[in-house]
Design a protein around this motif. Structure first.
Motif, PDB file in Angstrom:
ATOM      1  N   PHE A 276       0.831  -1.204   0.000  1.00  0.00           N
ATOM      2  CA  PHE A 276       0.000   0.000   0.000  1.00  0.00           C
ATOM      3  C   PHE A 276       0.867   1.257   0.000  1.00  0.00           C
ATOM      4  CE2 PHE A 276      -2.412  -3.414   2.029  1.00  0.00           C
ATOM      5  CZ  PHE A 276      -3.550  -3.432   1.229  1.00  0.00           C
ATOM      6  N   LEU A 277       2.071   1.160   0.559  1.00  0.00           N
ATOM      7  CA  LEU A 277       2.988   2.295   0.556  1.00  0.00           C
ATOM      8  C   LEU A 277       3.493   2.587  -0.855  1.00  0.00           C
ATOM      9  CD1 LEU A 277       5.124   1.647   3.769  1.00  0.00           C
ATOM     10  CD2 LEU A 277       3.714   3.660   3.326  1.00  0.00           C
ATOM     11  N   VAL A 278       3.753   1.535  -1.632  1.00  0.00           N
ATOM     12  CA  VAL A 278       4.311   1.723  -2.973  1.00  0.00           C
ATOM     13  C   VAL A 278       3.219   1.793  -4.038  1.00  0.00           C
ATOM     14  CG1 VAL A 278       6.453   0.594  -2.335  1.00  0.00           C
ATOM     15  CG2 VAL A 278       4.615  -0.767  -3.331  1.00  0.00           C
ATOM     16  N   GLY A 279       1.959   1.674  -3.648  1.00  0.00           N
ATOM     17  CA  GLY A 279       0.852   1.794  -4.583  1.00  0.00           C
ATOM     18  C   GLY A 279       0.716   0.625  -5.537  1.00  0.00           C
ATOM     19  N   THR A 280       1.057  -0.580  -5.071  1.00  0.00           N
ATOM     20  CA  THR A 280       0.967  -1.768  -5.918  1.00  0.00           C
ATOM     21  C   THR A 280      -0.488  -2.079  -6.250  1.00  0.00           C
ATOM     22  OG1 THR A 280       2.912  -2.645  -4.804  1.00  0.00           O
ATOM     23  CG2 THR A 280       1.604  -4.202  -6.077  1.00  0.00           C
ATOM     24  N   LEU A 281      -0.720  -2.500  -7.496  1.00  0.00           N
ATOM     25  CA  LEU A 281      -2.055  -2.975  -7.862  1.00  0.00           C
ATOM     26  C   LEU A 281      -2.360  -4.263  -7.111  1.00  0.00           C
ATOM     27  CD1 LEU A 281      -1.992  -2.390 -11.741  1.00  0.00           C
ATOM     28  CD2 LEU A 281      -3.156  -1.005 -10.009  1.00  0.00           C
ATOM     29  N   ASN A 282      -3.638  -4.501  -6.848  1.00  0.00           N
ATOM     30  CA  ASN A 282      -4.042  -5.685  -6.084  1.00  0.00           C
ATOM     31  C   ASN A 282      -3.269  -5.754  -4.754  1.00  0.00           C
ATOM     32  OD1 ASN A 282      -5.785  -6.619  -8.200  1.00  0.00           O
ATOM     33  ND2 ASN A 282      -3.960  -7.389  -9.265  1.00  0.00           N
ATOM     34  N   GLY A 283      -3.285  -4.608  -4.056  1.00  0.00           N
ATOM     35  CA  GLY A 283      -2.508  -4.487  -2.821  1.00  0.00           C
ATOM     36  C   GLY A 283      -2.819  -5.544  -1.795  1.00  0.00           C
ATOM     37  N   VAL A 284      -4.078  -5.934  -1.669  1.00  0.00           N
ATOM     38  CA  VAL A 284      -4.464  -6.922  -0.658  1.00  0.00           C
ATOM     39  C   VAL A 284      -3.830  -8.271  -0.974  1.00  0.00           C
ATOM     40  CG1 VAL A 284      -6.390  -8.195   0.338  1.00  0.00           C
ATOM     41  CG2 VAL A 284      -6.605  -5.752  -0.093  1.00  0.00           C
ATOM     42  N   VAL A 285      -3.862  -8.648  -2.256  1.00  0.00           N
ATOM     43  CA  VAL A 285      -3.278  -9.932  -2.654  1.00  0.00           C
ATOM     44  C   VAL A 285      -1.770  -9.927  -2.408  1.00  0.00           C
ATOM     45  CG1 VAL A 285      -2.870 -11.509  -4.581  1.00  0.00           C
ATOM     46  CG2 VAL A 285      -5.067 -10.322  -4.371  1.00  0.00           C
ATOM     47  N   VAL A 286      -1.119  -8.847  -2.795  1.00  0.00           N
ATOM     48  CA  VAL A 286       0.331  -8.749  -2.598  1.00  0.00           C
ATOM     49  C   VAL A 286       0.665  -8.734  -1.097  1.00  0.00           C
ATOM     50  CG1 VAL A 286       2.404  -7.365  -3.022  1.00  0.00           C
ATOM     51  CG2 VAL A 286       0.641  -7.568  -4.787  1.00  0.00           C
ATOM     52  N   ALA A 287      -0.125  -8.015  -0.307  1.00  0.00           N
ATOM     53  CA  ALA A 287       0.099  -7.978   1.141  1.00  0.00           C
ATOM     54  C   ALA A 287      -0.055  -9.365   1.749  1.00  0.00           C
ATOM     55  CB  ALA A 287      -0.875  -7.006   1.797  1.00  0.00           C
ATOM     56  N   ALA A 288      -1.062 -10.109   1.293  1.00  0.00           N
ATOM     57  CA  ALA A 288      -1.272 -11.462   1.798  1.00  0.00           C
ATOM     58  C   ALA A 288      -0.097 -12.360   1.431  1.00  0.00           C
ATOM     59  CB  ALA A 288      -2.571 -12.035   1.244  1.00  0.00           C
ATOM     60  N   ALA A 289       0.389 -12.232   0.190  1.00  0.00           N
ATOM     61  CA  ALA A 289       1.520 -13.051  -0.242  1.00  0.00           C
ATOM     62  C   ALA A 289       2.789 -12.694   0.523  1.00  0.00           C
ATOM     63  CB  ALA A 289       1.744 -12.875  -1.742  1.00  0.00           C
ATOM     64  N   THR A 290       3.031 -11.389   0.704  1.00  0.00           N
ATOM     65  CA  THR A 290       4.215 -10.934   1.444  1.00  0.00           C
ATOM     66  C   THR A 290       4.177 -11.429   2.883  1.00  0.00           C
ATOM     67  OG1 THR A 290       4.334  -8.944   0.088  1.00  0.00           O
ATOM     68  CG2 THR A 290       5.523  -8.911   2.180  1.00  0.00           C
ATOM     69  N   SER A 291       3.027 -11.290   3.519  1.00  0.00           N
ATOM     70  CA  SER A 291       2.887 -11.725   4.910  1.00  0.00           C
ATOM     71  C   SER A 291       3.022 -13.238   5.023  1.00  0.00           C
ATOM     72  CB  SER A 291       1.536 -11.276   5.471  1.00  0.00           C
ATOM     73  OG  SER A 291       1.432  -9.867   5.461  1.00  0.00           O
ATOM     74  N   GLY A 292       2.453 -13.963   4.040  1.00  0.00           N
ATOM     75  CA  GLY A 292       2.552 -15.419   4.059  1.00  0.00           C
ATOM     76  C   GLY A 292       3.996 -15.880   3.965  1.00  0.00           C
ATOM     77  N   ALA A 293       4.759 -15.259   3.058  1.00  0.00           N
ATOM     78  CA  ALA A 293       6.175 -15.621   2.920  1.00  0.00           C
ATOM     79  C   ALA A 293       6.942 -15.315   4.208  1.00  0.00           C
ATOM     80  CB  ALA A 293       6.788 -14.861   1.742  1.00  0.00           C
ATOM     81  N   ALA A 294       6.634 -14.166   4.824  1.00  0.00           N
ATOM     82  CA  ALA A 294       7.312 -13.793   6.069  1.00  0.00           C
ATOM     83  C   ALA A 294       6.942 -14.741   7.200  1.00  0.00           C
ATOM     84  CB  ALA A 294       6.953 -12.356   6.444  1.00  0.00           C
ATOM     85  N   LEU A 295       5.673 -15.153   7.265  1.00  0.00           N
ATOM     86  CA  LEU A 295       5.247 -16.098   8.292  1.00  0.00           C
ATOM     87  C   LEU A 295       5.970 -17.432   8.141  1.00  0.00           C
ATOM     88  CD1 LEU A 295       1.412 -15.392   8.403  1.00  0.00           C
ATOM     89  CD2 LEU A 295       3.002 -15.165  10.327  1.00  0.00           C
ATOM     90  N   PHE A 296       6.086 -17.888   6.906  1.00  0.00           N
ATOM     91  CA  PHE A 296       6.789 -19.150   6.675  1.00  0.00           C
ATOM     92  C   PHE A 296       8.248 -19.031   7.121  1.00  0.00           C
ATOM     93  CE2 PHE A 296       9.264 -22.236   4.352  1.00  0.00           C
ATOM     94  CZ  PHE A 296       8.480 -23.377   4.401  1.00  0.00           C
ATOM     95  N   LEU A 297       8.893 -17.909   6.786  1.00  0.00           N
ATOM     96  CA  LEU A 297      10.285 -17.703   7.164  1.00  0.00           C
ATOM     97  C   LEU A 297      10.443 -17.665   8.690  1.00  0.00           C
ATOM     98  CD1 LEU A 297      13.202 -17.096   6.398  1.00  0.00           C
ATOM     99  CD2 LEU A 297      12.603 -14.664   6.290  1.00  0.00           C
ATOM    100  N   ILE A 298       9.528 -16.963   9.379  1.00  0.00           N
ATOM    101  CA  ILE A 298       9.593 -16.883  10.844  1.00  0.00           C
ATOM    102  C   ILE A 298       9.410 -18.261  11.459  1.00  0.00           C
ATOM    103  CG2 ILE A 298       8.354 -16.056  12.883  1.00  0.00           C
ATOM    104  CD1 ILE A 298       7.929 -13.420  11.418  1.00  0.00           C
ATOM    105  N   GLY A 299       8.445 -19.026  10.939  1.00  0.00           N
ATOM    106  CA  GLY A 299       8.242 -20.377  11.445  1.00  0.00           C
ATOM    107  C   GLY A 299       9.471 -21.244  11.258  1.00  0.00           C
TER     108      GLY A 299
END
Length: 342
Positions: A276-299
Motif C-alpha cells: 500500500f505504501l508503494v501503490g501496488t495494484l491488487n494491494g491486498v493480494v500482494v500484502a497477503a503473499a508478502t505476509s505469508g512468505a514472512a510467516l513461513f520464514l519466521i516459522g
C-alpha cells in the motif's frame, strides 16, 4: 526497627512457603531440601528477632497463602518464578539435573555462572517472536479492514495506526516488566548481601544443602560451599544464582528491552503495509503473499529453537497466520462498503 521487622516477616514467609513446597514435592530429595530450607529460614528469623523489642505473632499473609495453594495445585516446578520472587531458597534445583558421577562440580563463581546461562539465542528468539507478533496482528488488521472494501489509503492509515499502537504497547509493557523484574532482583540480592554479612555459616550450610539435593555427597557439598563462601563478592554472586536462581550478570536493561521490542514489532507490522505504501495494484493480494512468505520464514527460524523441521515449522506458522487473516477478512466483509474497488 521497621526494616528488621520486615525482614523477620520475610524469613517467616519464606519458611512457610518452603514448607508448602516440601509438602507438594514428590521427589524425596527435593522435599527434604525444602524442609531443611524451611528450618533454615526459621533459624534466620530467630536471629533477626534479636533486633526486635517485641516479637509479633506471625500469620502467613494472604498472598503467601494464595501462592501455597498454587504450589499445591500446579506443583513447585511450574511456579518457580513466583517462588523466586518470594525469596524461597533452593528453587535453582528445578533448573538443573542431578549431579552425574564423574562430572566435575563447580568450585568457582565462573563455573557456577556457566550453569545458569541459557543456551544462546535468547535475544534472537525474543526478537523473532516480537516480529511475529507485529506481523500477525497487523496482517489481521489490514485484512479485516480490506474485507470491508474500503479505500487503500484508509487501509494504509489503519495499518500505520495499528503498527504504532502495537509497537508502543509492546515497548511500554516490556519496559514495565523488565523494570519490575530488575527491581525485584536487586532487592533480593541486597537482602542476600546483608544475610551473608550477618550469618555466613548459615548461608554456607544452605548452599551445601542445595548441592546435596542435586546428588553431591553432603561432606563434599559443604567443602565446595565453604570454598565459594570464603570470598564475599564471589559468595554473594553464588548465593544469588544457587539459592535464588538469579543471574546477577543478566538483570537486563528496561530501556534496551523496550527499544528492541518496539523495533521488532514495527518491522513485522510494516510488512503487510509495503504494497500500500508503494501503490501496488491488487494491494491486498500482494500484502497477503508478502505476509505469508514472512510467516513461513519466521516459522522456519523458530524451528531452530525447537529442533523441528524448518519445513514443518514454516508451514505451521503459515497455516496459523492464514487462518487468523482469513477470519478477520470474513468478519470485515460483514461490514462491506459497497462501490469501492481495491
Amino acid at each position: 526497627m521497621e526494616d528488621a521487622l520486615q525482614r523477620w516477616r520475610s524469613e517467616k514467609t519464606a519458611s512457610y512457603l518452603s514448607a508448602a513446597v516440601a509438602a507438594a514435592e514428590t521427589d524425596p530429595a527435593k522435599a527434604a531440601l525444602f524442609h531443611q530450607m524451611a528450618r533454615a529460614a526459621e533459624g534466620q528469623a530467630r536471629i533477626l528477632a534479636t533486633d526486635l523489642t517485641q516479637i509479633p505473632v506471625f500469620a502467613p499473609p494472604l498472598r503467601a497463602r494464595f501462592i501455597a495453594v498454587v504450589v499445591r495445585t500446579f506443583g513447585p516446578r511450574a511456579v518457580r518464578p513466583i517462588l523466586s520472587a518470594t525469596k524461597v531458597r533452593g528453587v535453582s534445583v528445578y533448573g538443573h539435573k542431578a549431579q552425574q558421577a564423574g562430572h566435575p562440580w563447580p568450585i568457582s563463581v565462573e563455573e557456577v555462572g556457566g550453569r545458569h546461562r541459557a543456551v544462546g539465542g535468547g535475544t534472537l528468539r525474543a526478537g523473532v517472536f516480537g516480529a511475529n507478533d507485529g506481523l500477525v496482528s497487523n496482517t489481521c488488521l489490514v485484512m479485516g479492514v480490506a474485507g470491508a472494501a474500503v479505500d487503500p489509503s484508509i487501509i494504509l492509515l489503519t495499518g500505520v495506526a495499528g503498527l504504532l499502537a502495537g509497537a508502543f504497547s509492546m515497548a511500554a509493557g516490556e519496559y514495565i516488566s523488565m523494570l519490575s523484574q530488575r527491581e525485584m532482583f536487586e532487592y533480593q540480592i541486597t537482602q542476600e548481601r546483608d544475610e551473608l554479612e550477618r550469618y555466613p555459616a548459615e548461608e554456607a550450610e544452605e548452599l551445601a544443602l542445595i548441592y546435596a539435593a542435586r546428588g553431591i555427597p553432603i561432606d563434599e557439598a559443604r567443602d565446595v560451599a565453604a570454598k565459594l563462601i570464603a570470598n564475599p563478592e564471589q559468595a554473594l554472586d553464588t548465593l544469588a544464582r544457587e539459592e535464588l536462581g538469579l543471574n546477577p550478570d543478566d538483570l537486563g536493561s528496561p530501556i534496551g528491552a523496550a527499544i528492541s521490542s518496539f523495533i521488532a514489532f514495527a518491522i513485522g507490522a510494516s510488512l503487510p503495509l509495503i504494497p500500500f505504501l508503494v501503490g501496488t495494484l491488487n494491494g491486498v493480494v500482494v500484502a497477503a503473499a508478502t505476509s505469508g512468505a514472512a510467516l513461513f520464514l519466521i516459522g522456519a527460524v523458530l524451528s531452530l529453537f525447537s529442533g523441528r523441521s524448518a519445513l514443518v515449522g514454516g508451514a505451521r506458522m503459515l497455516l496459523i497466520g492464514a487462518v487468523a487473516a482469513a477470519a478477520t477478512y470474513l468478519i470485515g466483509s460483514l461490514f462491506s462498503i459497497e462501490g469501492v474497488a481495491l
